[in-house]
Design an enzyme around this catalytic site. Structure first.
Site, PDB file in Angstrom:
ATOM      1  N   PRO A   6      20.530 104.485-121.256  1.00 58.28           N
ATOM      2  CA  PRO A   6      20.973 103.985-119.861  1.00 58.28           C
ATOM      3  C   PRO A   6      22.512 104.506-119.637  1.00 58.28           C
ATOM      4  O   PRO A   6      23.487 104.291-120.550  1.00 58.28           O
ATOM      5  CB  PRO A   6      20.932 102.415-120.100  1.00 58.28           C
ATOM      6  CG  PRO A   6      19.621 102.299-121.225  1.00 58.28           C
ATOM      7  CD  PRO A   6      19.885 103.392-122.121  1.00 58.28           C
ATOM      8  N   CYS A   7      22.947 104.807-118.573  1.00 58.39           N
ATOM      9  CA  CYS A   7      24.150 105.411-118.155  1.00 58.39           C
ATOM     10  C   CYS A   7      24.993 104.598-117.554  1.00 58.39           C
ATOM     11  O   CYS A   7      26.152 105.014-117.502  1.00 58.39           O
ATOM     12  CB  CYS A   7      23.837 106.830-117.376  1.00 58.39           C
ATOM     13  SG  CYS A   7      23.116 106.465-115.696  1.00 58.39           S
TER      14      CYS A   7
END
Length: 308
Positions: free
Chosen positions: A82-83
Site C-alpha cells: 500500500p502506497c
C-alpha cells in the site's frame, strides 16, 4: 528453462498481474485483503489462485501450497505494498503509519519462497518519507537475503500509458544477473504519447450521473490503443459518470480544457477556496486536455482532489 511463474502480493484488482501475463509470465497466485479486489481478480485471472485476507495472516507455506510449488521454484515474486503512507497527497505520511511497514511482509515472503527474481513497486514518495528509511530497509533486507537489487523511477507515459504516472520499481535476482531496465517506447524521438482522446474517445457520451453498462460502442476504434483495449468486446462495461451536484455543474461550465478552479467565478467557489492563494490547489476542479495525458489517478477521484 525454468517456467516463468509469478506470485503477486498486494495484488488489488490485478493490474501488475495483467502486465506480467501480457509479457508472457504465468501468474499462479494473487493476494489482497479487499473483497471487491478478490472478485475482480478472480474474474480476470481465472487460472490463478486468490488468497484473500491480510498478508500478516498468511505464511510462505500458504503461498507454496496454493501455487503447488516448492521453495526455490518461483521465478518471480511481484508486489506493490500500500502506497498511501508514502504518498505526498497524504499530509500525515510517514513511517508511523502501519501501512508503511508492509514491505516487511514482502521481505518475509521473499525469505520463505526464495524466488529467482523480485519486482517491488511503490509511489515516488517512498524516496523521501522518513528520510528514505523505507528504501534503505528494503535494499538492506533484500541484499541480506542474497539478492542483487536496484531501483529506478519509471514514467508510465513513456511506455504507452495515457497517464502521467511515476513509480519507483525495485528489481532484483538471487543469482547475480545484470539488471536491465525496459527501454522507453513513447516520447521524443519515439512513438507519440498516448492521449486521453486515444484512450476514451470511442466510449458512449454520458449525461451527469448516467451509466451505459453493456451499451454498444458508438463508433469504430480510431487508433491502435482502442483496438487493443477493446479486444473482442462489442459492448462497453462499467461505464458510468458520477453524479455532480447542480452547483458543481455550474462551476464546470466555466472551466475550459486545461483550466482549473481559477476559471470559476469567485461567487461560485467553495468557501474554503475563496481564501486560497492563486498558487494553491493546482489541479482542483481541473479539466484535463483531450490531447494530453491524464494526471495521476488517485484513491479519491473527485473534483475536490484534482482534474477528474
Amino acid at each position: 528453462m525454468q517456467e516463468r511463474n509469478v506470485i503477486d502480493l498486494f495484488c488489488g484488482a490485478g493490474g501488475l498481474s495483467e502486465g506480467l501475463r501480457q509479457a508472457g509470465f504465468k501468474v499462479l497466485v494473487g493476494n489482497d485483503f479487499d473483497v471487491a479486489a478478490c472478485k475482480t481478480y478472480s474474474a480476470t485471472h481465472p487460472s490463478a489462485q486468490f488468497l484473500d485476507g491480510p498478508i500478516q495472516n498468511l505464511s510462505a507455506e500458504d503461498f507454496l501450497n496454493a501455487a503447488r510449488i516448492s521453495v526455490g521454484d518461483l521465478f518471480c515474486l511481484a508486489g506493490g505494498p500500500p502506497c498511501q503512507a508514502f504518498s505526498v497527497y497524504n499530509h500525515q505520511r510517514g513511517l508511523h503509519d502501519a501501512r508503511s511497514q508492509l514491505f516487511h511482509e514482502y521481505l518475509r515472503i521473499v525469505e520463505g519462497l526464495r524466488p529467482r527474481w523480485i519486482v517491488l513497486e511503490n509511489v515516488t514518495g517512498i524516496l523521501s518519507a522518513g528520510n528514505g528509511d523505507a528504501v534503505s530497509e528494503i535494499l538492506k533486507g533484500l541484499r541480506d537475503l542474497g539478492y542483487s537489487v536496484s531501483y529506478k523511477v519509471l514514467k508510465a507515459e513513456e511506455y504507452g500509458v495515457p497517464q502521467e504516472r511515476r513509480r519507483v520499481v525495485f528489481l532484483g535476482n538471487s543469482f547475480g544477473a545484470p539488471i536491465h531496465w525496459p527501454m522507453q517506447t513513447h516520447g521524443v524521438g519515439r512513438a507519440p504519447f498516448v492521449t486521453i482522446s486515444d484512450a476514451i474517445s470511442d466510449l458512449p457520451s454520458l449525461e451527469n450521473g448516467a451509466s451505459a453498462d453493456l451499451k454498444s460502442y458508438p463508433r469504430a476504434p480510431s487508433c491502435s490503443y482502442q483496438i487493443n483495449l477493446r479486444g473482442d468486446a462489442t459492448h462497453v462495461k462499467n461505464h458510468a459518470a458520477p453524479k455532480l451536484s447542480h452547483l458543481n455543474m455550474q462551476r464546470m461550465n466555466h472551466i475550459p480544457q486545461g483550466g482549473s478552479w481559477r476559471d470559476i467565478p469567485f461567487d461560485l467557489l467553495p468557501e474554503g477556496m475563496k481564501r486560497a492563494k492563486r498558487s494553491d490547489h493546482t489541479k482542483r476542479y481541473g479539466r484535463m486536455s483531450w490531447h494530453k495525458q491524464s494526471c495521476t489517478i488517485l484513491t479519491k477521484c473527485d473534483v475536490h482532489w484534482g482534474a477528474y
